[in-house]
Design a protein around this motif. Structure first.
Motif, PDB file in Angstrom:
ATOM      1  N   CYS A  65      20.542  39.309  52.322  1.00 27.08           N
ATOM      2  CA  CYS A  65      19.076  39.342  53.026  1.00 27.08           C
ATOM      3  C   CYS A  65      19.104  38.909  54.469  1.00 27.08           C
ATOM      4  CB  CYS A  65      18.180  38.324  52.141  1.00 27.08           C
ATOM      5  SG  CYS A  65      16.529  38.201  52.911  1.00 27.08           S
ATOM      6  N   GLN A  87      12.767  42.324  56.689  1.00 26.87           N
ATOM      7  CA  GLN A  87      13.979  41.770  55.595  1.00 26.87           C
ATOM      8  C   GLN A  87      14.741  42.793  55.238  1.00 26.87           C
ATOM      9  OE1 GLN A  87      12.380  41.430  51.697  1.00 26.87           O
ATOM     10  NE2 GLN A  87      13.964  39.933  51.234  1.00 26.87           N
ATOM     11  N   CYS A 142      14.326  30.684  56.408  1.00 21.94           N
ATOM     12  CA  CYS A 142      14.695  30.393  55.200  1.00 21.94           C
ATOM     13  C   CYS A 142      15.832  29.472  55.016  1.00 21.94           C
ATOM     14  CB  CYS A 142      15.150  31.899  54.330  1.00 21.94           C
ATOM     15  SG  CYS A 142      15.284  31.434  52.668  1.00 21.94           S
TER      16      CYS A 142
END
Ligand code: SAM
Ligand code: SF4
Length: 459
Positions: free
Chosen positions: A92, A348, A85
């Protein structure tokens, strides 16, 4: 933030601080007529703390859910395709600065492999989830489309995935059209927090740091022809009453702009995540969370409410009663996580409910809920406004129940343990008794087809 008037929301919360029983009863009476509640009505319910009044809210939420959807609960599994990401969301595990997790992008073959594992357990609906960074030489959207195609291509005997939804980064209209062409069901984008300053603090870098681009991502989906959209708040980032009212003002904006609100609302709560040192600044207690779910059910009676495996089994079972209409089950939140041998790194967040799909099915049946793998509405173009037109007069309930019973028998015949089979067939008998003679006859015909080996029929 666009569409969110913070002053108005704070004003409503202030104005409704000292609500009395009569006012609460008036709002609940409106709810029982299956009417949408105004922001002010909703603010009144949010201010309730008295146990007796809370019980009234819970009872009404259960009744409204029963009237619109019946007693079915739809099941799905998330499929994480990538944990790379470019963003740095403070809460997160996938955030770019987190060096502690193992990163991977699944290839199309791996996506198909993961889907086959889910099909073998009995799943029929998948939510594709991804961080916001594609593999080298691909764009985000091309990577998503490749994954969606791979999910739809997977087969285990007669079984295939009927509906793929996606939770991904906001895209532009051209990119969204590619998702639509790939056969996407619901497009989910959670705003996380509707509070401007908190949004900036939580999303310091990367494309996600622009809140307006994110909130407009939903409008762009409508412009691209995707009319089943999902929104959500990540509860714990800011005050839950503010967030709930703000999310409902986002719903009002969508209703005004597109004639239809979101198909689903998700209610994630912040969970601990590997390599991330983050404490929810506005932790929401179990009691407050229950209240929020019941109030959402009353405020937007026609919108699906989704609960994930972030919550523990005991609490999840309690929340089904309050209006939750869709749940994930037997989830893994790392790419490749469904392989038996997969290490646990790369997830996650930490899951609260680790039960197998079969165990969740058993519990739902024991509690009187019909587990459903139905995707009929989407496949019959009953999406967006067309879905709401059926949901509003309660017409959808009959279809939901029939389809739930069809998919339940398929699950029991093909995948269930002996114990769940026994409970499930008893449930089918009981539910059949509640059907009209025409419905009974029609269900019998579907069941004969299933006995002949046919799968995947629906009304
Ligand atoms: N990367 C895309 C995005 O952020 O929109 C889509 C995928 S992201 C993995 C899906 C959702 O997970 C986020 O929208 C956020 O609400 C949720 N999430 C992230 N960290 C979480 C945590 N620690 N606990 C619970 N939910 C979390
Ligand atoms: Fe990336 Fe989404 Fe996690 Fe933010 S919530 S770090 S955008 S995966």
């Amino acid at each position: 933030m666009k569409y969110i008037d913070e002053g108005k929301i704070n004003g409503l919360l202030e104005k409704t601080k000292n609500v009395d029983e009569k006012e609460v009863d008036e709002v609940l009476a409106k709810s029982l007529l299956l009417q949408r509640l105004s922001l002010e009505d909703t603010a009144k319910l949010l201010s309730v703390t008295d146990g007796h009044l809370l019980e009234k809210i819970f009872k009404t939420a259960k009744e409204v859910k029963q009237r619109i959807y019946g007693n079915r609960v739809v099941l799905f599994a998330p499929l994480y395709i990538s944990n790379y990401c470019a963003n740095n969301c403070l809460y997160c595990a996938f955030r770019a600065d987190n060096r502690k997790i193992k990163r991977s992008h699944l290839t199309a073959d791996e996506v198909r492999g993961q889907t086959e594992i889910l099909l073998k357990k009995g799943h029929k609906r998948i939510l594709v989830v991804a961080g916001e960074a594609p593999p080298p030489s691909k764009t985000n959207v091309d990577y998503y489309v490749e994954a969606i195609n791979a999910v739809y291509a997977a087969r285990v005997g007669e079984n295939k995935i009927k509906r793929v939804n996606i939770n991904c980064a906001p895209l532009n209209i051209g990119e969204l059209k590619k998702l639509k062409d790939a056969g996407i069901g619901t497009l989910q984008i959670f705003q996380e927090t509707y509070h401007g300053d908190t949004y900036k603090k939580m999303h310091p870098r990367g494309p996600k740091s622009d809140p307006d681009n994110r909130i407009d991502g939903i409008d762009r989906a409508f412009s691209a022809g995707i009319d089943d959209v999902g929104i959500g708040v990540l509860y714990g980032l800011y005050d839950h009453k503010f967030e709930t009212l703000a999310m409902l003002s986002h719903v009002e904006h969508l209703e005004k702009a597109h004639n239809v609100g979101p198909h689903t609302i998700s209610v994630p709560r912040i969970e601990p995540a590997e390599g991330v040192d983050f404490n929810a600044p506005y932790e929401i207690s179990d009691g407050e969370f229950k209240k929020v779910i019941a109030i959402l059910r009353l405020s937007v009676p026609y919108t699906g409410l989704i609960l994930s495996t972030r919550e523990n089994p005991r609490f999840r079972d309690e929340l089904f009663d309050l209006g939750i209409s869709q749940i994930s089950a037997a989830s893994k939140t790392s790419p490749g996580g469904y392989n038996e041998s997969e290490e646990t790194s790369g997830a996650q967040f930490v899951l609260g409910d680790n039960r197998s799909l079969d165990e969740v099915m058993g519990t739902l049946i024991e509690k009187g809920f019909i587990p459903s793998f139905c995707a009929a509405c989407y496949r019959s173009s009953r999406t967006g406004e067309a879905f709401m037109n059926l949901a509003k007069p309660g017409t959808i309930k009959g279809k939901c129940t029939m389809n739930a019973l069809i998919t339940l028998k398929e699950y029991l015949d093909d995948f269930a343990s002996e114990d769940v089979k026994r409970k499930g067939y008893i449930m089918i008998k009981k539910e059949e008794e509640k059907l009209s003679p025409e419905e009974k006859q029609s269900l019998r015909r579907f069941y004969e087809d299933i006995d002949k080996g046919l799968r995947d029929e629906y009304v």
